[in-house]
Design an enzyme around this catalytic site. Structure first.
Site, PDB file in Angstrom:
ATOM      1  CG  HIS A   1      -2.436  -2.260   9.724  1.00 29.50           C
ATOM      2  ND1 HIS A   1      -2.502  -1.588   8.518  1.00 29.50           N
ATOM      3  CD2 HIS A   1      -2.007  -3.368   9.473  1.00 29.50           C
ATOM      4  CE1 HIS A   1      -1.781  -2.077   7.626  1.00 29.50           C
ATOM      5  NE2 HIS A   1      -1.241  -3.409   8.103  1.00 29.50           N
TER       6      HIS A   1
ATOM      7  CD  GLN B   1      -0.932   0.051   3.674  1.00 26.83           C
ATOM      8  OE1 GLN B   1      -1.570  -1.228   4.001  1.00 26.83           O
ATOM      9  NE2 GLN B   1      -1.446   1.034   4.421  1.00 26.83           N
TER      10      GLN B   1
END
Length: 446
Positions: A363, A64
């Site tokens: 997360h 990411q």
């Protein structure tokens, strides 16, 4: 009555320190090496070897980069696992994260503008309006928000829409969008105070400008494409004239309604076996609602293992910032003995961590394996989205104690739920405050 710190207090604290024979040695060690390095528990690290009795082969990890899109990467990773297996795709195949990000951000901007209109009669000093203006839109999100975007827009392979410099580092885009949205909020609140009939027209013009910003940053989302690939046997395939929704139906072929969010929040305000949603948290207007079923940790763990045993990976949300080593790829609450290092009490229960803002869900990753010894899980295999330069080629090892302490959410196929679980999951959800810890994955993403 308040009391300030006196010189006598300070002298007492100084004398207390002098009574500790180890103080100078500890000071040199900590100040030179840092807290975590000085408190490292090498025995705990040795227990986190990447060996698992149940393991799903999921290929190469994604990256990411400098964005907070973990929830999108994790969700698309769970979807690509079966896709790659069913169509014999190579291990580096990925679905396009930027395609999903484009529509998520566009929908979030509309979501924000709609909520600004709805709260226009509240003062700027109200906590709800302040909360909206603190973060008009952001990279983070929730499983149900991902489903809402995919149900509306479908998905595409990464070859159909590739990452850009802006998607790899979203900080500049977020700054521009949030500044624009706050300026738009000024105008919309003024129009609302005047009961103006132009408010929808003006909002539509704002969305057109936002669409332009996103296209310049990400490229325009593909509406039709050809899917070309070579399988693991190097045989060539092409499927032409696909739309994103057709691609999802044919290749991913998941009923997203089958997958539900299970949380573990042992706080007094959230009784178990009830469902919860978070006020003003979402992206697609009239899309899927964020909804969590709160279960005890033993039950959440049991469902996670059942899904793994049946060959399905598990999307999960946790607090990755706590007691983890990013480089080594270890998440273990015994990794650092900071309480022993400083001789202080650092123990908090899971409910205390949430209630007193010590830990939040920040997360999302994917559980792809578990090691069960004598019938009990001892550690878990985790697919992260931080590239292959960390952990074991991007995979992390999570201890059982860390899983129970810092994991707050998993996504489970409803077919693994008991009849009682299913009945409880169908309840109308209790509405939590916008700033509740069960919504923070959308704002504190890593």
């Amino acid at each position: 009555m308040s009391k300030s710190i006196s010189n006598e207090n300070i002298q007492k604290y100084h004398n207390d320190l002098l009574d500790r024979k180890e103080a100078k040695v500890m000071q040199r060690a900590v100040s030179h090496n840092g807290i975590n390095s000085s408190a490292a528990n090498f025995e705990a690290e040795g227990n986190m070897k990447p060996n698992f009795s149940i393991e799903i082969d999921t290929g190469e990890v994604a990256n990411q980069k400098h964005s907070g899109r973990c929830w999108i990467f994790a969700a698309l990773n769970t979807m690509r696992h079966n896709l790659a297996k069913n169509f014999n795709l190579s291990g580096d195949f990925e679905l396009s994260q930027i395609y999903t990000t484009f529509w998520d951000k566009f929908e979030k901007c509309n979501w924000f503008l709609e909520n600004i209109i709805k709260t226009a009669d509240e003062p700027l000093t109200s906590r709800r309006v302040s909360w909206l203006l603190d973060s008009p839109q952001q990279d983070g999100g929730q499983w149900d928000m991902l489903c809402a975007v995919i149900e509306k827009y479908g998905v595409v392979p990464q070859s159909a829409m590739v990452e850009t410099a802006v998607s790899n580092d979203t900080s500049e885009l977020n700054a521009v969008l949030n500044q624009k949205l706050r300026i738009d909020a000024i105008q919309l609140r003024e129009l609302a105070s005047q009961n103006s009939s132009d408010i929808e027209k003006v909002k539509d013009e704002m969305l057109s400008e936002i669409y332009r910003v996103l296209v310049y940053s990400f490229g325009e989302p593909v509406s039709e494409f050809n899917f070309e690939y070579r399988d693991e046997k190097n045989e060539y395939h092409i499927d032409t004239d696909l739309t994103p929704k057709k691609f999802f139906d044919k290749y991913v072929n998941l009923n997203l309604e089958d997958y539900v969010s299970i949380i573990n929040s042992p706080t007094l305000d959230k009784p178990y076996e009830k469902t919860y949603t978070v006020d003003m948290l979402g992206n697609v207007i009239d899309g899927r609602q964020v909804k969590h079923l709160n279960l005890e940790m033993d039950r959440l763990e049991e469902l996670t293992i059942t899904q793994l045993k049946n060959g399905e990976s598990v999307w999960f949300g946790s607090d990755v910032s706590k007691e983890s080593d990013r480089k080594k790829g270890i998440m273990d609450d015994n990794l650092y003995s900071k309480d022993e290092l400083f001789d202080i009490d650092l123990l908090m229960s899971k409910d205390e961590q949430l209630d007193y803002h010590q830990s939040v869900m920040n997360h999302a990753m994917v559980i792809t394996g578990v090691d069960i010894v004598d019938g009990q899980p001892t550690k878990w295999k985790v697919e992260n989205s931080w590239g292959n330069q960390v952990g074991s080629k991007g995979y992390f090892v999570m201890s059982e104690s860390w899983f129970r302490r810092f994991t707050y959410q998993v996504v489970i196929n409803k077919k693994y739920l008991s009849e009682e679980d299913k009945k409880n999951q169908e309840q109308d959800p209790v509405v939590l405050d916008p700033w509740d810890p069960m919504g923070t994955l959308a704002f504190n993403e890593k």
